[in-house]
Design a protein around this motif. Structure first.
Motif, PDB file in Angstrom:
ATOM      1  N   ASP A   1      28.031   4.408  22.283  1.00  0.00           N
ATOM      2  CA  ASP A   1      27.822   4.548  23.725  1.00  0.00           C
ATOM      3  C   ASP A   1      28.818   3.757  24.549  1.00  0.00           C
ATOM      4  O   ASP A   1      28.638   3.573  25.751  1.00  0.00           O
TER       5      ASP A   1
ATOM      6  N   ARG B   1      18.339  14.164  21.180  1.00  0.00           N
ATOM      7  CA  ARG B   1      18.769  12.893  21.792  1.00  0.00           C
ATOM      8  C   ARG B   1      18.132  12.753  23.166  1.00  0.00           C
ATOM      9  O   ARG B   1      18.148  13.683  23.970  1.00  0.00           O
TER      10      ARG B   1
ATOM     11  N   ASN C   1      19.017   6.686  24.605  1.00  0.00           N
ATOM     12  CA  ASN C   1      19.304   5.802  23.470  1.00  0.00           C
ATOM     13  C   ASN C   1      18.467   6.130  22.239  1.00  0.00           C
ATOM     14  O   ASN C   1      18.535   5.412  21.239  1.00  0.00           O
TER      15      ASN C   1
ATOM     16  N   GLY D   1      18.758   3.078  19.890  1.00  0.00           N
ATOM     17  CA  GLY D   1      19.931   2.265  20.174  1.00  0.00           C
ATOM     18  C   GLY D   1      19.741   1.427  21.413  1.00  0.00           C
ATOM     19  O   GLY D   1      18.688   1.459  22.065  1.00  0.00           O
TER      20      GLY D   1
ATOM     21  N   LEU E   1      19.996   0.203  25.261  1.00  0.00           N
ATOM     22  CA  LEU E   1      20.028   0.883  26.544  1.00  0.00           C
ATOM     23  C   LEU E   1      21.391   0.709  27.170  1.00  0.00           C
ATOM     24  O   LEU E   1      21.960  -0.383  27.165  1.00  0.00           O
ATOM     25  N   SER E   2      21.918   1.819  27.691  1.00  0.00           N
ATOM     26  CA  SER E   2      23.244   1.765  28.294  1.00  0.00           C
ATOM     27  C   SER E   2      23.154   2.254  29.715  1.00  0.00           C
ATOM     28  O   SER E   2      23.116   3.458  29.975  1.00  0.00           O
TER      29      SER E   2
ATOM     30  N   SER F   1      25.644   4.940  31.117  1.00  0.00           N
ATOM     31  CA  SER F   1      25.746   6.276  30.520  1.00  0.00           C
ATOM     32  C   SER F   1      25.804   7.329  31.607  1.00  0.00           C
ATOM     33  O   SER F   1      25.002   7.351  32.531  1.00  0.00           O
TER      34      SER F   1
END
Length: 1510
Positions: A1431, A1458, A1461, A1476, A1478-1479, A1482
């Motif tokens: 990411d 998906r 995350n 995964g 947290l972004s 994104s």
């Protein structure tokens, strides 16, 4: 004269006996040669006397026969026989696989191919290949658009192109065939057939601890005899490994694998020995050939000796035959005299022999005279035949007239019977509603008895007619039995035959029942035969449907072959037709029937609706407390629904949330029902229930309707049912089923016919099992429902469900294609898409369909410029408004199509004058094989709606009586036009108005299904006050003027179906989801109540034009709200005035394999770790066998090859050659031009024919082959350009030539040279539209001036051309290659990806998406599937390793979901996921999506071990 003749004959007799004595005594066997010369002498004697009296016989030459007029006429043997009989002309010894009196037919296994001059050839059936080694048809013929093959055992498919289940091989490969699977009896006995790999024959489901390609040995860890004794037992060893034959323990793990390696060596050695045996067999054949040659040499020597001896006899034979020409008498006389002179015989001896032969010649001439007399009599008899035939023809015509009179008499009898029956019913009705039944009972009974006697007398009016009908029925039954036997013998798979038989039988059940309904009134024998048919079905249906379920329940993601899919189609057809059989049964108080319940049990939880026709006769069977039906579990402890009669009242009973609810219909006691079929419907929506009763009228369209409603206490709304334990019984239950207390009643007495369950047609004949019921006996005259009893059925109509269709074969049997040809169809539907009718004949078609609710007409009768299309957005053309519309198509003067809607002209279109080339017509749909025959038909879907009638040339057709009709039913219920489900796209909503007060008094429920965490489900506002139900981050939220009630759970966006119930009253606001998640808040004291007003208020589902909340994406179904002026009922979305971007057909949201994305955290993968790869090999070779220098085109749009290196001499002269094979009718094979495309040269297919064309200035040379070459076989093509002259040579046999004026015209072209196709938009200037697209097929050995063209400059969508049969899909070669999806595919942070793969290498890239900072990759690594995500800040992954790996040679289904995350991976139902980091950065920007590989510059981004494409 007579005296002299008598003395002469007497002397001949005397000398005859003397000659016998002389020859026996003196000459013995040596007198043969003397006989010959004496014979010649006698012939000379008589010929001299008769040569002026005998005519010269006329002899016809080869290929001619002697007619009655003594003329030589040519034989009519189509060139397949050299000789034919005199007088008759019947051919003798037909050759070239022809047969018949005039060689006009072909032997079995060959098909008639017309030729020029009335000649024809008998070609091997192309089943699948037109060569003897690969012709697997017992018989073939041309039927309709495609040839029909009757396959041998072990083969299946329209062209016998694949092996049937239980067989393996490659029928499409030359010299190959199908063999029966040999698994040594060690496969699962529950399987319908031995399952082995359909190509290799390797067994795939070994049973009883066996293993091996043929299940021929015990699996590792077991020992014994796997073939004979079948006693593989587990090893009793500490190491767990033992000798597979003796059971002796082995040293351990390493020794076990060593043994396996040795075993592998042994298997290889065995294969080598098999090859050696084949070589020895070949040598043995050679030696035998040498031995045979030596024997042949000896035989030749013997023949030489025999020939020498025969030369001596031949000399004498010439002497014998030549006198018959009469012109050689003199020479014979000289030879005879010479023989006599040299002979030692006396004159008297010779004279005796002469007299003997004189008598023999007299006898011979007498026989010849008799033959001529017989010939003359035969000619006289033949001359009398025409008059006899004429008399027979007149007699046949009078018989036809007599049959017409009989049919009319039969019609009159039936009309009288119907009137009498109506009178009986009318009297019965008057009897029931009379105020004083005792006083009127006796006269009515008397009238009824008299009418019955008259009916019986009427049925005997014409006994001859009855007997004739009886004989006709017997003939039909005999033909049906012969057809069934023929199917059983020719079927390659006995089970498939049973499915086909069931589908065909079900298809005619409605007809059988209707026939029984009519015929039983005139003859009891025909009724018995109808009962026999039902009895046979009674035995067949339960066994068939139960065993088909084994196949039906197989996982669709693993090893689903084409054969299984075909069987599933037949299962669906059989079940669909079984559900639509309108048959009623009579219950005697002890019987019951278990019926298959609704297929979608999730819908039954929210709403359950059952309708039926029921008949009771209070006079014969007193009304008692009895059970009618039961839907629930076998133990009677969970929720249920039931119908019963209690205290002379019809009662609807159901249990919900532990409470039993009874709704009695007290307004119409059962004892007051007429003794006819009455319509009953019970319905439960959430906790609300209703019971409906409709009493019909036989004399008018008036109907009495009654309704009663009720509701369960509490708030629970969902049925608690277990799919494994759910049963549906009608009439009663067997002893092993326990009923709940309110339904412990006596079984039903009377007649029942099921109608529908949740608006799907359902039938008693779709039963699982019966209890104490004999179907034929219980489907009797008393159980036959009068079909016209209800007003909705008074007009014949047919219901189409989108899966079935009607087929009218040989449509011209009711009318002919004239100067004005007319088709009329009356349609009622709410569907957006669906076919109305379709006609297909090879490459020609005529299609009338709905597209987005608008009529669309497209047809092609072989026009040079492609199909004609009639489409327009006129309001008249939109007919999906749930109303009947009459659509008419008129074909005028064979050149103009006129479209009428509701008798009003809409549009016309002209075309080149062509007669309609069709014989069959499909209504409402068509088989998938027909729809796949042309790209224009590939998107056609079946009609969902009703057809009230279909006419051709103003002649009506009964669609249910057509033999080819499948999956349609009679009637047109209103429920079919209600839309209770809607799909919302995120930009759509539904709006309507109603008298509601949601802020103060509200109850609303709905089913929803989505994968999105947020969305508006229901919305209403009054100024700034808002009332809404929505999803917020996966939780359900009720909002009433700012007061929110939120569900406890937050995962309701999992793709599963959920039911919510929201309510508002004076005390609280409540929210209940799935009857489990219950939340509420007290009503604020500050909340002011709204005064009730009568105005209608606007509300919305799925979104709103004014709300700030995000619109919903997903499905909403079975919604309801409490309107102030109407009972609670499911909302009909079709009636809503505001429908914005809504789909009312189905729900495309599919439930993911795992219920929740965040469940099973223990299975979550961690961060990526380096692992040492284990080298694995694949079951399939990485390089499948392909044809040298052969390429397959059209795997993608505009597939092609570019060649750039060609000589300058091409502008003057060129000699191109190639070989091609295809099944396509259109496509571009070769194209080259200049930049402006003024100068060009092209080779393409049009309607299956080869067309070669090039420009010469402003003119064109165009050569078109007479024959079609799209037969799937290889054909060599040479196309030559020499200035202004063109030549086309096909298969070295056919040469065509054309030229134009202008020899010195300049002609120059530029690179590239295109093969197989051109870039989009090119070539359409010079080539018709259909042919300008990519060629679909294989091309090999492309040469210019007899030299191979240099290497290809560019390739787009071209793959090797492989041997054998190809499957659907895209092949990625080992050399590399990839596909880039267009911009419409956007894989942002939230998506669901599904693909099916069959890898040939253990590692490779499946999908890759990247940007400058992040990437997303799905790849295979050593048989495991990995999803790798970066990411931009951190990398994480998840992996699934199937037990057998994904390199096992089978298809594997991979699903990736998906959600930011969270990534879930599903491989063949094995699931893993990862969460995964947290972004927040994104984004949802568009990125290129690569399938099957990556470009070279991205190799460093993709995993380095996995750049190999699969």
């Amino acid at each position: 004269m007579f005296h002299t003749l008598f003395l002469h004959l007497a002397s001949m007799l005397v000398f005859y006996f003397l000659s016998c004595y002389i020859f026996v005594c003196f000459f013995g066997a040596g007198g043969d040669y003397i006989y010959i010369y004496i014979y010649i002498y006698i012939f000379k004697f008589y010929s001299s006397k008769l040569k002026h009296k005998l005519p010269v016989a006329a002899v016809c030459g080869r290929g001619f026969f002697l007619s009655e007029q003594s003329e030589c006429l040519p034989c009519n043997c189509k060139g397949h026989a050299d000789y034919c009989e005199d007088i008759t002309g019947i051919c003798i010894n037909c050759k070239y696989h022809s047969m018949g009196d005039f060689c006009e037919m072909c032997e079995d296994g060959y098909i008639l191919t017309p030729g020029l001059g009335g000649r024809h050839t008998c070609q091997p059936c192309a089943c699948p290949l037109p060569i003897p080694s690969n012709n697997f048809a017992v018989h073939c013929d041309k039927g309709g658009a495609t040839p029909r093959c009757k396959c041998q055992e072990g083969y299946s498919g329209n062209y016998c192109e694949r092996c049937a289940p239980g067989y393996y091989g490659s029928p499409m490969t030359t010299g190959s065939s199908c063999k029966r699977c040999d698994c040594n009896g060690n496969t699962d006995p529950n399987l319908i057939f031995n399952e082995c790999h359909n190509v290799t024959g390797h067994c795939q489901h070994c049973w009883g601890n066996t293993a091996g390609a043929n299940c021929e040995r015990c699996t590792p860890g077991f020992y014994g005899d796997a073939i004979s004794a079948k006693d593989c037992r587990e090893c009793d060893c500490e190491s767990g490994f033992c000798d597979m034959h003796t059971g002796g323990c082995l040293l351990g793990f390493s020794f076990f694998f060593l043994t396996l390696a040795c075993d592998q060596c042994i298997w290889h050695l065995i294969k080598d020995m098999e090859h050696s045996n084949k070589t020895l067999d070949q040598l043995k054949v050679g030696v035998l050939n040498i031995t045979t040659g030596a024997a042949a040499n000896d035989r030749v020597k013997y023949y030489n000796y025999t020939a020498h001896q025969l030369q001596v006899h031949a000399h004498l034979y010439v002497l014998l035959i030549s006198p018959f020409t009469i012109y050689n008498i003199t020479a014979v006389d000289e030879k005879t005299h010479k023989f006599y002179k040299n002979s030692t015989l006396s004159h008297s001896n010779v004279l005796a022999v002469v007299i003997k032969f004189q008598l023999m010649f007299l006898v011979m001439f007498a026989v010849l005279g008799r033959i001529r007399q017989l010939e003359k009599k035969l000619m006289i008899t033949n001359s009398r035949l025409p008059s006899v035939r004429e008399v027979l023809s007149r007699f046949s015509g009078r018989l036809s007239e007599a049959q017409g009179f009989l049919a009319k008499a039969d019609s009159n009898v039936h009309e009288a019977e119907n009137k009498n029956r109506a009178s009986v019913l009318k009297f019965q009705r008057h009897e029931v509603i009379s105020r004083d039944p005792p006083q009127l009972l006796q006269p009515i009974d008397g009238a009824s008895q008299k009418l019955t006697e008259k009916t019986e007398r009427l049925s005997l009016v014409d006994r001859d007619l009855v007997q004739k009908a009886d004989r006709h029925a017997e003939g039909l039954e005999r033909q049906a039995n012969e057809l069934e036997e023929d199917l059983r013998k020719s079927d390659a798979n006995g089970f498939v035959q049973r499915a086909i038989t069931a589908a065909n039988v079900y298809n005619n059940i409605v007809k059988y029942v209707d026939d029984a309904n009519i015929t039983s009134l005139t003859t009891f024998n025909l009724s018995e035969r109808a009962e026999d048919v039902l009895e046979n079905l009674n035995l067949l249906v339960p066994t068939l449907l139960d065993k088909l379920k084994v196949v039906e329940d197989k996982k669709p993601v693993n090893n689903v072959t084409t054969n299984i899919m075909r069987i599933r189609e037949l299962i669906a057809q059989a079940r669909s037709v079984a559900k639509k059989v309108q048959v009623s049964m009579k219950f005697n108080g002890q019987s019951s029937v278990e019926v298959h319940p609704h297929s979608n049990l999730e819908e039954l939880k929210t709403m359950t609706s059952i309708s039926l026709f029921m008949r009771v006769d209070p006079d014969k069977d007193p009304i008692e407390d009895r059970i009618i039906l039961y839907l629930g579990d076998r133990n009677g402890v969970k929720d249920y629904m039931g119908l019963a009669t209690k205290n002379d009242i019809l009662v609807f009973v159901y249990k919900l949330g532990g409470e039993d609810i009874e709704i009695p219909l007290s307004s119409k006691p059962v004892s007051q029902w007429p003794a006819v079929f009455n319509y009953v419907k019970i319905e439960r929506l959430g906790r609300h229930g209703k019971v409906f009763l409709t009493v019909p009228s036989q004399s008018s369209t008036d109907e009495q309707k009654f309704i009663q409603k009720g509701e369960a206490p509490g708030t629970e709304s969902l049925f608690d049912i277990d799919p494994q334990d759910l049963v549906f019984f009608v009439g009663g239950v067997p002893p092993d089923v326990k009923l709940p207390p309110p339904l412990i009643l006596a079984p039903f007495v009377g007649c029942i016919e099921l109608s529908s369950m949740n608006n799907d047609v359902i039938s008693l004949y779709n039963f699982k099992q019966t209890h104490k019921i004999n179907v034929p006996n219980h489907v009797s005259n008393s159980a036959l429902r009068y079909k016209l009893a209800f007003s909705q059925s008074r007009i014949a109509s047919y219901l189409f469900d989108g899966k079935g269709y009607a087929l009218i074969s040989n449509i011209e049997r009711r009318g002919t294609f004239n100067a004005v040809t007319r088709f009329d169809i009356s349609v009622r539907t709410i569907a957006s898409d669906g076919v109305l009718f379709l006609m297909v004949n090879e490459d020609k078609f005529f299609l009338l369909e709905l597209k987005n609710g608008i009529l669309r007409l497209m047809y092609d009768f072989g026009f040079s410029n492609g199909p004609k299309l009639l489409e327009n957005n006129l309001a008249k053309l939109q007919i999906n408004d749930a109303k009947y519309h009459e659509v008419s198509v008129i074909y005028h003067q064979s050149k103009k199509v006129i479209l009428l809607v509701d008798k009003s002209h809409v549009k016309s279109m002209e075309n080149p004058k062509t007669t309609l080339p069709f014989a069959d017509i499909y209504i409402g749909g068509a088989p998938s094989s027909i729809l796949k025959s042309r790209p224009e038909l590939s998107s056609v879907v079946g009609l969902k709606g009703c057809v009230k009638g279909f006419q051709f040339q103003r002649k009506d057709f009964n669609l249910l009586e057509e033999p080819g009709t499948i999956g349609i039913s009679s009637g047109c219920p209103e429920e079919s036009f209600m839309s209770r489900k809607a799909y919302f796209s995120g930009k759509s909503y539904l709006g309507s108005t109603a008298k509601i007060s949601p802020f103060d008094n509200f109850e609303g429920g709905l089913n929803f299904r989505t994968l999105q965490p947020s969305g508006l489900l229901f919305y209403h506002n009054e100024g700034s006050d808002e009332f809404s139900i929505s999803l917020e981050n996966g939780a359900v939220v009720l909002n009433n003027r700012g007061v929110k009630v939120k569900s406890h759970k937050k995962q309701y966006n999992d793709g599963s179906s959920h039911f919510l119930l929201a309510s508002v009253n004076n005390q609280k606001y409540s929210l209940l989801v799935d009857d489990e998640d219950k939340q509420f808040k007290k009503r604020p004291t500050s909340a002011a109540g709204s005064s009730y007003d009568s105005e209608e208020k606007t509300f919305y589902y799925g979104g709103s034009p004014s709300s700030t909340s995000k619109n919903f994406t997903g499905c909403i179904s079975y919604a309801y709200i409490n309107r102030l002026d109407r009972d609670i009922e499911p909302e009909d979305f079709k009636r809503y005035p505001e429908k914005v971007q809504i789909s009312l057909e189905g729900c495309p949201v599919q439930r993911p394999p795992a219920a929740l994305l965040l469940r099973h955290r223990a299975n979550t993968s961690g961060t990526k770790q380096s692992q040492k790869p284990n080298i694995k090999s694949c079951f399939l070779s990485s390089s499948p066998k392909s044809i040298h220098h052969a390429f397959r085109f059209s795997s993608i749009a505009n597939s092609r090859q570019h060649y750039t290196d060609f000589p300058d001499s091409l502008s003057q002269r060129s000699h191109f050659s190639l070989s091609m094979k295809t099944h396509s009718s259109f496509g571009l094979i070769f194209y080259v031009s200049d930049a402006q495309e003024d100068n060009f040269m092209a080779l393409f297919l049009a309607h299956g024919k080869l067309v070669y064309t090039f420009s010469v200035g402003d003119q064109k040379v165009k050569i078109k082959s007479e024959d079609k070459y799209n037969d799937g076989a290889w054909h060599s093509v040479i196309f030559i350009r020499d200035g202004n002259v063109g030549r086309l040579i096909v298969d070295g046999l056919t040469m065509l030539e054309d030229s134009v004026q202008g020899n010195n015209v300049s002609w120059h072209i530029s690179s590239p040279l295109y093969v197989g196709g051109v870039p989009a938009g090119r070539a359409q200037k010079n080539i018709q539209r259909n042919s300008a697209y990519s060629f679909t097929g294989c091309i090999k050995n492309l040469q210019l001036d007899r030299k191979q063209l240099s290497s290809v400059a560019d390739t787009f969508g071209v793959t090797p051309c492989f041997d054998g049969v190809s499957e659907g899909g895209t092949y990625f070669s080992e050399e590399g290659g990839y596909i880039v999806l267009d911009d419409s595919f956007n894989l942002g942070p939230r998506f669901e990806l599904v693909m099916e793969v069959r890898p040939r290498v253990a590692s490779g890239v499946l999908l890759h998406v990247h940007s400058a900072d992040d990437y997303f990759t799905v790849y295979i690594h050593q048989g495991a599937v990995v999803v790798l995500v970066n990411d931009g800040t951190r990398e994480f992954f998840t992996k699934v390793s199937p037990k057998q790996g994904v390199c096992s040679g089978s298809w594997h289904k991979i699903t990736v979901i998906r959600d930011a995350n969270v990534v879930q991976l599903d491989v063949d139902s094995e699931i893993n996921h990862v969460v995964g980091p947290l972004s927040p950065s994104s984004t949802d920007s568009r990125k290129p999506v690569f399938i099957g590989g990556t470009p070279g510059e991205l190799v460093t981004i993709a995993p380095p071990d996995f750049v190999l494409s699969v």
